[in-house]
Design a protein around this motif. Structure first.
Motif, PDB file in Angstrom:
ATOM      1  N   ASN A  62       0.835  -1.187   0.000  1.00 20.90           N
ATOM      2  CA  ASN A  62       0.000   0.000   0.000  1.00 20.90           C
ATOM      3  C   ASN A  62       0.878   1.247   0.000  1.00 20.90           C
ATOM      4  OD1 ASN A  62      -2.308  -1.571   0.068  1.00 20.90           O
ATOM      5  ND2 ASN A  62      -2.452  -1.528   2.294  1.00 20.90           N
ATOM      6  N   SER A  63       0.262   2.393  -0.090  1.00 19.95           N
ATOM      7  CA  SER A  63       1.010   3.651  -0.108  1.00 19.95           C
ATOM      8  C   SER A  63       1.534   3.979   1.294  1.00 19.95           C
ATOM      9  CB  SER A  63       0.111   4.792  -0.591  1.00 19.95           C
ATOM     10  OG  SER A  63      -0.864   5.089   0.393  1.00 19.95           O
ATOM     11  N   PHE A  64       2.441   4.937   1.355  1.00 16.81           N
ATOM     12  CA  PHE A  64       3.012   5.384   2.622  1.00 16.81           C
ATOM     13  C   PHE A  64       1.909   5.908   3.546  1.00 16.81           C
ATOM     14  CE2 PHE A  64       4.994   8.560   5.385  1.00 16.81           C
ATOM     15  CZ  PHE A  64       6.001   7.803   5.949  1.00 16.81           C
ATOM     16  N   LYS A  65       0.900   6.550   2.982  1.00 22.53           N
ATOM     17  CA  LYS A  65      -0.200   7.093   3.781  1.00 22.53           C
ATOM     18  C   LYS A  65      -0.993   5.998   4.491  1.00 22.53           C
ATOM     19  CE  LYS A  65      -0.963  11.347   1.248  1.00 22.53           C
ATOM     20  NZ  LYS A  65      -1.901  12.179   0.504  1.00 22.53           N
ATOM     21  N   GLU A  66      -0.925   4.786   3.989  1.00 23.40           N
ATOM     22  CA  GLU A  66      -1.655   3.673   4.591  1.00 23.40           C
ATOM     23  C   GLU A  66      -0.788   2.840   5.532  1.00 23.40           C
ATOM     24  OE1 GLU A  66      -4.690   1.881   1.683  1.00 23.40           O
ATOM     25  OE2 GLU A  66      -3.071   2.687   0.424  1.00 23.40           O
TER      26      GLU A  66
END
Length: 127
Positions: A62-66
């Motif tokens: 997943n992305s860094f934000k997740e």
């Protein structure tokens, strides 16, 4: 002896998540209610091989934000950071994610866990 009455699942209960234990047992041809004492040697060896070396294929991320992080734990002011010994309970050494410490994803928390473990190990040896 208590062990003959215990299942493999019960023995691993505080070490592994039961879902992973059940998958490994299934792959080894065992059921969650298999007793360690009565487990066939071949199936037990297969289970132990999976336990030590379970192949996983990483198929994405997943992305860094997740990214996930946990907060909380023992306040760093409550331990001697040179030895990781509790200031409240002598000979209690507290390390890793049990402490109220967090870092960016990418191994920093693991690095802290290892280093705090080394400090605690040295603290125990010098106690």
């Amino acid at each position: 002896m208590v062990l003959p009455n215990r299942t493999i699942s019960e023995l691993l209960d505080t070490i592994l998540d039961y879902k992973l234990t059940n998958v490994l047992l299934h792959l080894a041809g065992l059921t969650p209610d298999t007793s360690l004492f009565f487990c066939p040697k071949e199936e037990l060896e297969t289970f132990l091989r999976f336990l030590v070396c379970f192949p996983l294929e990483i198929i994405g991320h997943n992305s860094f934000k997740e990214a996930q992080i946990c907060l909380g734990g023992v306040d760093l002011n409550e331990i001697n950071v040179d030895t990781m010994e509790s200031k409240k309970v002598k000979q209690l050494y507290i390390i890793g994610e049990v402490l109220d410490m967090n870092g960016d994803c990418g191994g920093y928390n693991l690095g802290f866990a290892w280093m705090s473990g080394i400090l605690a190990g040295n603290g125990v040896l010098n106690d």
